[in-house]
Design a protein around this motif. Structure first.
Motif, PDB file in Angstrom:
ATOM      1  N   UNK A 343      40.585 -27.008 -11.642  1.00 41.97           N
ATOM      2  CA  UNK A 343      40.994 -26.541 -10.310  1.00 41.97           C
ATOM      3  C   UNK A 343      39.835 -26.452  -9.326  1.00 41.97           C
ATOM      4  N   UNK A 344      38.702 -27.001  -9.680  1.00 39.28           N
ATOM      5  CA  UNK A 344      37.565 -27.005  -8.764  1.00 39.28           C
ATOM      6  C   UNK A 344      37.426 -28.392  -8.132  1.00 39.28           C
ATOM      7  N   UNK A 345      36.971 -28.405  -6.908  1.00 39.10           N
ATOM      8  CA  UNK A 345      36.818 -29.663  -6.191  1.00 39.10           C
ATOM      9  C   UNK A 345      35.376 -30.141  -6.255  1.00 39.10           C
ATOM     10  N   UNK A 346      35.193 -31.377  -6.695  1.00 36.07           N
ATOM     11  CA  UNK A 346      33.856 -31.967  -6.684  1.00 36.07           C
ATOM     12  C   UNK A 346      33.327 -32.062  -5.254  1.00 36.07           C
ATOM     13  N   UNK A 347      34.235 -32.231  -4.286  1.00 35.87           N
ATOM     14  CA  UNK A 347      33.801 -32.346  -2.894  1.00 35.87           C
ATOM     15  C   UNK A 347      33.197 -31.026  -2.399  1.00 35.87           C
TER      16      UNK A 347
END
Length: 936
Positions: A343-347
């Protein structure tokens, strides 16, 4: 008498290949004389030559041994066509440079003379000039051309067994002994960045220039990300560098690339692995497992520049500890698959700074992958998939396991051939059982093959790949279900077989991509797709089209023109049965029906191994993913669409909060963004309560170069609802207040952000909107009005794009709107309700450079508005043109307009309305002109 000569160029709407194909299909006989004949070019013509032979057309093809550039494989292939004679002009000291294509008809001749040989690039993508001349039978010019051809033909050698054997030996020996031209460029001082790498470095410079410390580059495997990083380091010259990789096997190669390009740097290079620990090295290359054990041995500021290869892993706990420990002046992430993890965004990890994204069509255009030759072949009649669900894998497998089909596949494989000495192929199957069947049946028929699946160990897979790549090994094919969809690199693959019904454009592109890596001596990839009669055949067209947006009409035009708009030497050919099947399905399909949208959603969910795509950003990370804006248009927010598709009560409860629902609807209604400024302001205010104009401008310039002060102010006033009418204010919660200097979050906005789930969904829309805008339009400043050529707009968008200072809802009119010196002309080319009826010829494209328009009925030549239109150049009036072919294509769905730039009036007649002819500032691309004017 000779007709007017015609210049044939290779461009986005036509090329020499199309001209040759049409001419061969319609002539009585043909005569070619070309210096070079390569298999890369001949393969494109194989279907056309076969059809011509069936129709009784005769041909002669003359080529030469000049520079030994002609392929023996091409000469051998020509011998399979009894109706085509072939000869070779054997050169010694005499050069042979002819490029002439002669076609004989019943009462005239056509000749094309110019610069193109029969190679894929000469026929499709090179800058070539070829002139077509049509001449009557007795014409003196034509007599000379035919006489010269006949003289050369008489002096040339038959392509018999002995000639072929001797010539093949000569070419093989030359390849083994002559140094390749490419070796000239092997000196590191001469290695220069390719187009992709240059664009990335320019954007990295821009981001660093405005104080950014992190950035992400998204590009497919094989596009040169490691070289790009090394080029950037060469320019930045950091004192200490840390390069982090996920897989140790690529670590040494990365180090060697840097040492090669930075050969004149006075720095030490070292490794940090399980067996080697060069802690003091100034440029340190580390695998994450070892670095995780030792990262606290380094000060947080130990490195000036850090690179994370395969950066999609940085959201994992092991990476996070390392990532959070170091505080370098600049950190670069590189990935081919920017997946969300946990649920984490690489962006978010890289502060939403995407320096570059390279997708399949970009990579083809930049020539950083090989072109592909795709042949869509109608499957055998004995395979009937018309009454089976595409999800019923067992039944599909059963129906595909037909010996007749195997024979048919091998026959087509042999007909189309491949590029190279040994066929190295991947076959994508419907199931493991199907893969094993194909491998066994191919092996029985003398094509040694293996089946691979997820149960095989890494070592077993690597051994199978090694055998496929080895020239001396007999294995020619690996059959699999999906383990090669992504992440597996087999550069020398020269053939891909699509052996199952295509049910996902994403997987289709992933599988296609397995063969596109550049490899020494590899010119192109051969792709054979066996197209059956299942209900979703048209998805192939969506996958191949590669457009940012599409509708039924644009898809149909792309199919009928052979996808000629695709860049480079890529070639797509479907047989007539497949074309008709796909066109019929497109006509019958409703792209905005809930049934179709739900199927798209479920297929995307399957691609993600059954994981629910809760976020818009989930779609951003997959090439050829469904456009989630379609889901938003259906249900007004993506959250509501997922709640309905999943029958998820918890999500329905979330949308029950009126303030949250209205806010999400307002933000979602702006997708896809036409300008980024408004979302930049809102996203900044998610993270801080107050925002000055100066701070906002700095934030905006992370996304767009040189934002005008007027546009910053307009964005503040827009999100402050200054241009909303009472109805818009009623349905849109007020998130921002603005006093002319500073914007502040309202208590309502605070309340929304105080609930974690609400905050996550709002940020998802903002992040998706900004990153999609950056992907599609880059950081270029499009000026004011902020329109992009050939992009889609609704009438109301002109208010936002031109900084209109009144209520945007009042910005309406009968096809003509005005904001100061900017006039916006919105035109429906086909006025009839029934799109099958004839065009309304009062408003029409006269050519690619001229347009005819009728003013509103009340306009006279003597009125102020009339004078402004007719004398727009002298009066400083800018006329902006927006066209659409039809008002609606699907019932109830209003089509957007396409902005074709500005025009100037040069001729007019009549009153109330005035018929005005305009010269366009920009010549329309041929593909768009065809889409707007032709009916399919």
């Amino acid at each position: 008498m000779t007709n007017e000569p015609r210049l044939i160029l290779n461009n986005d709407s036509n090329n020499l290949f199309q001209e040759l194909k049409t001419s061969i299909e319609t002539c009585r006989s043909f005569y070619f004389s070309v210096a070079f004949l390569n298999f890369s070019g001949l393969q494109l013509l194989l279907d056309t030559l076969k059809e011509a032979e069936t129709a009784g057309t005769k041909g002669k093809i003359l080529t030469s041994t000049y520079l030994n550039f002609t392929d023996p494989e091409a000469l051998r292939k020509l011998r399979e066509f009894p109706a085509i004679e072939s000869k070779v002009f054997v050169t010694d000291k005499t050069g042979f440079h002819t490029k002439a294509y002669i076609f004989e008809y019943d009462d005239f001749y056509k000749v094309i003379i110019g610069s193109s040989n029969i190679t894929q690039h000469a026929l499709k993508s090179n800058i070539e000039w070829n002139v077509e001349i049509i001449s009557k039978e007795k014409d003196t010019f034509m007599d000379r051309v035919l006489d010269e051809f006949n003289q050369l033909w008489a002096r040339s050698h038959e392509v018999d067994d002995k000639f072929l054997h001797d010539y093949e030996e000569l070419v093989r020996n030359l390849e083994q002994t002559v140094t390749r031209q490419s070796l000239v460029y092997e000196k590191s001082a001469y290695v220069t960045p390719n187009t992709m790498q240059t664009r990335a470095m320019e954007n990295l410079d821009r981001l660093r220039g405005i104080g950014e410390e992190k950035a992400l580059v998204v590009a497919a495997t094989g596009t040169g990300k490691t070289y790009m990083a090394a080029f950037d380091v060469r320019r930045e010259r950091p004192k200490r560098l840390l390069f982090v990789v996920h897989r140790e096997e690529i670590l040494q190669k990365a180090k060697e690339t840097f040492e090669y390009l930075l050969h004149n740097f006075d720095v030490s290079f070292g490794l940090l692995t399980g067996t080697q620990k060069d802690f003091e090295a100034e440029y340190l290359f580390a695998n994450i497992r070892t670095l995780h054990n030792y990262y606290d041995s380094f000060d947080p500021d130990a490195f000036d520049y850090i690179v994370y290869d395969e950066a999609h892993h940085v959201t994992a706990p092991t990476y996070q500890e390392v990532f959070e420990h170091f505080d370098a002046p600049f950190t670069l992430g590189m990935t081919a698959t920017p997946e969300r993890g946990d649920q984490q965004s690489i962006f978010e990890q890289f502060d939403q700074n995407v320096a570059l994204e390279v997708r399949l069509h970009d990579a083809l255009e930049d020539d950083i992958i090989v072109p592909f030759h795709y042949f869509g072949v109608t499957d055998v009649d004995s395979v009937d998939l018309s009454d089976v669900s595409i999800d019923d894998i067992d039944e599909i497998t059963k129906r595909l396991k037909v010996n007749e089909r195997v024979d048919f596949i091998i026959d087509k494989m042999n007909f189309y051939g491949f590029d190279g000495e040994k066929r190295k192929g991947l076959g994508f199957c419907a199931s493991l059982e199907h893969a094993r069947y194909m491998a066994a049946e191919f092996t029985k028929r003398g094509v040694p093959s293996l089946a691979l699946d997820g149960s095989h160990s890494g070592e077993e897979r690597q051994e199978a790949i090694r055998r496929l790549e080895a020239e001396e090994d007999q294995v020619e094919f690996l059959f699999t279900v999906d383990i090669f969809n992504e992440g597996v690199d087999i550069p020398s693959v020269n053939t891909v077989l699509m052996l199952r019904p295509t049910n996902s454009p994403i997987i289709f592109i992933q599988q296609l991509g397995r063969g596109l890596r550049k490899h020494e001596g590899k010119e192109f990839l051969t792709v054979l797709d066996f197209i059956g009669n299942h209900a979703k055949t048209f998805l192939i067209a969506i996958a191949l089209n590669g457009q940012r947006y599409y509708d039924k009409e644009s898809l149909k035009v792309a199919i009928s023109t052979g996808f000629v708009h695709l860049p480079g030497a890529t070639h797509i050919e479907m047989d007539e049965i497949s074309k008709e099947r796909i066109l019929t399905q497109i006509d019958q399909e409703s792209f905005m029906s809930m049934k179709y949208l739900r199927e798209q959603y479920q297929e995307f969910k399957r691609v993600r191994a059954g994981n629910v795509p809760h976020w818009l950003m989930d779609y951003y990370t997959y090439e050829n993913a469904p456009d989630p804006v379609s889901f938003i248009k259906k249900k007004r927010t993506y959250l509501e669409f997922v709640a309905a598709a999943e029958k998820d009560d918890h999500l329905k409860v979330l949308t029950a909060d009126e303030t949250f629902e209205k806010t999400l609807k307002w933000l979602s209604s702006m997708l896809p963004l036409k300008r980024s400024y408004d979302f930049v302001v809102l996203r900044a205010l998610v993270h801080k309560r107050l925002l000055t104009i100066g701070e906002a401008k700095q934030e905006m310039e992370k996304w767009v170069k040189e934002v005008p002060e007027e546009s910053v102010d307009h964005a503040f006033r827009y999100v402050n609802q200054e241009f909303f009418d009472s109805r818009e204010q009623e349905r849109t919660p007020k998130l921002v207040s603005f006093d002319g200097e500073v914007a502040e979050r309202t208590l309502l906005f605070d309340k929304l952000l105080g609930k974690e789930e609400y905050r996550a969904y709002l940020l998802d829309v903002l992040e998706y909107g900004l990153l999609r805008y950056e992907r599609e339009f880059g950081s270029y400043n499009y000026g004011l009005p902020h329109f992009k050529l050939y992009e889609q707009y609704q009438m109301a968008d002109a208010a936002l794009m031109s900084n209109y200072r009144k209520s945007h809802s009042a910005f309406r009119g009968s096809g003509l709107l005005q904001n100061g010196d900017d006039y916006f002309l919105f035109v429906d080319l086909h006025k009839e309700a029934d799109i099958k009826e004839s065009i309304n010829y009062n408003d029409k494209l006269i050519s690619r450079t001229q347009f005819q328009w009728e003013t509103p009925n009340s306009t006279t030549q003597g009125s102020e508005r009339g004078k402004n239109i007719l004398h727009n150049r002298e009066r400083g009036i800018r006329l902006h043109l927006f066209l659409r072919k039809y008002k609606q294509i699907e019932n109830g769905i209003t089509e957007p307009y396409i902005y074709i730039g500005q025009g100037d009036a040069f001729s007019w007649q009549g009153e109330q309305p005035i018929e005005v002819q305009m010269e366009l500032h920009h010549r329309l691309p041929e593909q768009l002109y065809t889409e707007l004017t032709e009916k399919v």
